[in-house]
Design a protein around this motif. Structure first.
Motif, PDB file in Angstrom:
ATOM      1  N   VAL A   8       0.826  -1.204   0.000  1.00  0.00           N
ATOM      2  CA  VAL A   8       0.000   0.000   0.000  1.00  0.00           C
ATOM      3  C   VAL A   8       0.863   1.258   0.000  1.00  0.00           C
ATOM      4  O   VAL A   8       0.654   2.165  -0.802  1.00  0.00           O
ATOM      5  CB  VAL A   8      -0.985   0.008   1.193  1.00  0.00           C
ATOM      6  CG1 VAL A   8      -1.783   1.298   1.245  1.00  0.00           C
ATOM      7  CG2 VAL A   8      -1.917  -1.197   1.115  1.00  0.00           C
ATOM      8  N   LEU A   9       1.864   1.300   0.885  1.00  0.00           N
ATOM      9  CA  LEU A   9       2.695   2.497   0.995  1.00  0.00           C
ATOM     10  C   LEU A   9       3.909   2.492   0.064  1.00  0.00           C
ATOM     11  O   LEU A   9       4.561   3.507  -0.117  1.00  0.00           O
ATOM     12  CB  LEU A   9       3.163   2.684   2.440  1.00  0.00           C
ATOM     13  CG  LEU A   9       2.048   2.875   3.477  1.00  0.00           C
ATOM     14  CD1 LEU A   9       2.647   3.052   4.862  1.00  0.00           C
ATOM     15  CD2 LEU A   9       1.154   4.041   3.107  1.00  0.00           C
ATOM     16  N   GLY A  10       4.240   1.343  -0.498  1.00  0.00           N
ATOM     17  CA  GLY A  10       5.385   1.255  -1.406  1.00  0.00           C
ATOM     18  C   GLY A  10       6.731   1.325  -0.715  1.00  0.00           C
ATOM     19  O   GLY A  10       7.748   1.626  -1.343  1.00  0.00           O
ATOM     20  N   LEU A  11       6.774   1.026   0.578  1.00  0.00           N
ATOM     21  CA  LEU A  11       8.026   1.028   1.341  1.00  0.00           C
ATOM     22  C   LEU A  11       8.571  -0.398   1.343  1.00  0.00           C
ATOM     23  O   LEU A  11       8.180  -1.232   2.154  1.00  0.00           O
ATOM     24  CB  LEU A  11       7.785   1.527   2.771  1.00  0.00           C
ATOM     25  CG  LEU A  11       7.221   2.946   2.868  1.00  0.00           C
ATOM     26  CD1 LEU A  11       6.831   3.273   4.296  1.00  0.00           C
ATOM     27  CD2 LEU A  11       8.240   3.944   2.337  1.00  0.00           C
ATOM     28  N   THR A  12       9.473  -0.687   0.433  1.00  0.00           N
ATOM     29  CA  THR A  12       9.928  -2.061   0.225  1.00  0.00           C
ATOM     30  C   THR A  12      11.231  -2.401   0.939  1.00  0.00           C
ATOM     31  O   THR A  12      11.804  -3.468   0.712  1.00  0.00           O
ATOM     32  CB  THR A  12      10.083  -2.335  -1.278  1.00  0.00           C
ATOM     33  OG1 THR A  12      11.002  -1.401  -1.829  1.00  0.00           O
ATOM     34  CG2 THR A  12       8.741  -2.247  -1.995  1.00  0.00           C
ATOM     35  N   GLY A  13      11.707  -1.529   1.804  1.00  0.00           N
ATOM     36  CA  GLY A  13      12.939  -1.802   2.542  1.00  0.00           C
ATOM     37  C   GLY A  13      12.792  -2.950   3.518  1.00  0.00           C
ATOM     38  O   GLY A  13      13.738  -3.696   3.760  1.00  0.00           O
ATOM     39  N   SER A  14      11.622  -3.116   4.094  1.00  0.00           N
ATOM     40  CA  SER A  14      11.349  -4.263   4.969  1.00  0.00           C
ATOM     41  C   SER A  14      10.968  -5.428   4.083  1.00  0.00           C
ATOM     42  O   SER A  14      10.101  -5.316   3.233  1.00  0.00           O
ATOM     43  CB  SER A  14      10.194  -3.934   5.927  1.00  0.00           C
ATOM     44  OG  SER A  14      10.551  -2.841   6.736  1.00  0.00           O
ATOM     45  N   LYS A  15      11.618  -6.547   4.275  1.00  0.00           N
ATOM     46  CA  LYS A  15      11.458  -7.699   3.392  1.00  0.00           C
ATOM     47  C   LYS A  15      10.675  -8.821   4.054  1.00  0.00           C
ATOM     48  O   LYS A  15      10.678  -8.955   5.273  1.00  0.00           O
ATOM     49  CB  LYS A  15      12.827  -8.266   2.987  1.00  0.00           C
ATOM     50  CG  LYS A  15      13.795  -7.260   2.449  1.00  0.00           C
ATOM     51  CD  LYS A  15      13.372  -6.713   1.118  1.00  0.00           C
ATOM     52  CE  LYS A  15      14.469  -5.817   0.558  1.00  0.00           C
ATOM     53  NZ  LYS A  15      13.976  -4.789  -0.283  1.00  0.00           N
ATOM     54  N   PHE A  16      10.043  -9.658   3.244  1.00  0.00           N
ATOM     55  CA  PHE A  16       9.441 -10.895   3.736  1.00  0.00           C
ATOM     56  C   PHE A  16      10.529 -11.953   3.732  1.00  0.00           C
ATOM     57  O   PHE A  16      11.184 -12.165   2.719  1.00  0.00           O
ATOM     58  CB  PHE A  16       8.282 -11.335   2.855  1.00  0.00           C
ATOM     59  CG  PHE A  16       7.669 -12.625   3.323  1.00  0.00           C
ATOM     60  CD1 PHE A  16       8.020 -13.824   2.727  1.00  0.00           C
ATOM     61  CD2 PHE A  16       6.781 -12.629   4.372  1.00  0.00           C
ATOM     62  CE1 PHE A  16       7.463 -15.013   3.171  1.00  0.00           C
ATOM     63  CE2 PHE A  16       6.227 -13.820   4.824  1.00  0.00           C
ATOM     64  CZ  PHE A  16       6.559 -15.013   4.229  1.00  0.00           C
ATOM     65  N   GLY A  17      10.729 -12.584   4.866  1.00  0.00           N
ATOM     66  CA  GLY A  17      11.727 -13.640   4.956  1.00  0.00           C
ATOM     67  C   GLY A  17      11.075 -14.933   5.389  1.00  0.00           C
ATOM     68  O   GLY A  17      10.581 -15.691   4.578  1.00  0.00           O
ATOM     69  N   CYS A  18      11.023 -15.147   6.678  1.00  0.00           N
ATOM     70  CA  CYS A  18      10.511 -16.410   7.209  1.00  0.00           C
ATOM     71  C   CYS A  18       8.995 -16.388   7.428  1.00  0.00           C
ATOM     72  O   CYS A  18       8.356 -17.427   7.432  1.00  0.00           O
ATOM     73  CB  CYS A  18      11.214 -16.756   8.516  1.00  0.00           C
ATOM     74  SG  CYS A  18      10.869 -15.585   9.860  1.00  0.00           S
ATOM     75  N   GLY A  19       8.431 -15.216   7.653  1.00  0.00           N
ATOM     76  CA  GLY A  19       6.996 -15.110   7.883  1.00  0.00           C
ATOM     77  C   GLY A  19       6.548 -15.429   9.295  1.00  0.00           C
ATOM     78  O   GLY A  19       5.355 -15.400   9.582  1.00  0.00           O
ATOM     79  N   VAL A  20       7.477 -15.738  10.181  1.00  0.00           N
ATOM     80  CA  VAL A  20       7.120 -16.054  11.568  1.00  0.00           C
ATOM     81  C   VAL A  20       7.905 -15.204  12.575  1.00  0.00           C
ATOM     82  O   VAL A  20       7.946 -15.524  13.755  1.00  0.00           O
ATOM     83  CB  VAL A  20       7.290 -17.564  11.878  1.00  0.00           C
ATOM     84  CG1 VAL A  20       6.286 -18.388  11.114  1.00  0.00           C
ATOM     85  CG2 VAL A  20       8.699 -18.034  11.618  1.00  0.00           C
ATOM     86  N   GLY A  21       8.540 -14.142  12.117  1.00  0.00           N
ATOM     87  CA  GLY A  21       9.219 -13.217  13.007  1.00  0.00           C
ATOM     88  C   GLY A  21      10.565 -13.659  13.531  1.00  0.00           C
ATOM     89  O   GLY A  21      11.040 -13.134  14.531  1.00  0.00           O
ATOM     90  N   LEU A  22      11.202 -14.627  12.881  1.00  0.00           N
ATOM     91  CA  LEU A  22      12.484 -15.127  13.371  1.00  0.00           C
ATOM     92  C   LEU A  22      13.697 -14.526  12.672  1.00  0.00           C
ATOM     93  O   LEU A  22      14.711 -14.264  13.295  1.00  0.00           O
ATOM     94  CB  LEU A  22      12.528 -16.654  13.242  1.00  0.00           C
ATOM     95  CG  LEU A  22      11.489 -17.410  14.055  1.00  0.00           C
ATOM     96  CD1 LEU A  22      11.565 -18.901  13.745  1.00  0.00           C
ATOM     97  CD2 LEU A  22      11.681 -17.161  15.533  1.00  0.00           C
ATOM     98  N   CYS A  23      13.620 -14.307  11.369  1.00  0.00           N
ATOM     99  CA  CYS A  23      14.825 -13.938  10.619  1.00  0.00           C
ATOM    100  C   CYS A  23      15.196 -12.459  10.739  1.00  0.00           C
ATOM    101  O   CYS A  23      16.347 -12.095  10.597  1.00  0.00           O
ATOM    102  CB  CYS A  23      14.670 -14.319   9.148  1.00  0.00           C
ATOM    103  SG  CYS A  23      13.558 -13.263   8.203  1.00  0.00           S
TER     104      CYS A  23
END
Length: 83
Positions: A8-23
């Motif tokens: 929505v905001l187009g802020l792509t600096g935060s990435k999807f990694g593990c999806g469970v908050g570990l990486c």
């Protein structure tokens, strides 16, 4: 929160990694505290300040950003391998 920031905001600096908050690839600051955005709901953000890597400075010249650019640092092992 992660998908709102990215899609929505187009802020792509935060990435999807593990999806469970570990990486840590999705880490943002929520009221100054490191928070995993992939496991944080938008309702948990209500009335709080969120800072992403893009928000460190308007020019992109924060010491952390400059260091990452100078040595071409990958954020984590997840995005290095194309996940």
């Amino acid at each position: 929160m992660l998908w709102y920031l990215r899609d929505v905001l187009g802020l792509t600096g935060s990435k999807f990694g593990c999806g469970v908050g570990l990486c840590g690839a999705c880490t943002v600051h929520l009221n100054g505290q490191a928070t995993r955005s992939c496991v944080t709901t938008m309702t948990q953000c209500g009335g709080k300040g969120v800072t992403t890597i893009e928000g460190l400075t308007k020019t992109g010249l924060h010491p952390v950003q400059k260091a990452w650019m100078q040595i071409n640092v990958p954020q984590c092992g997840y995005c290095r391998w194309g996940r």
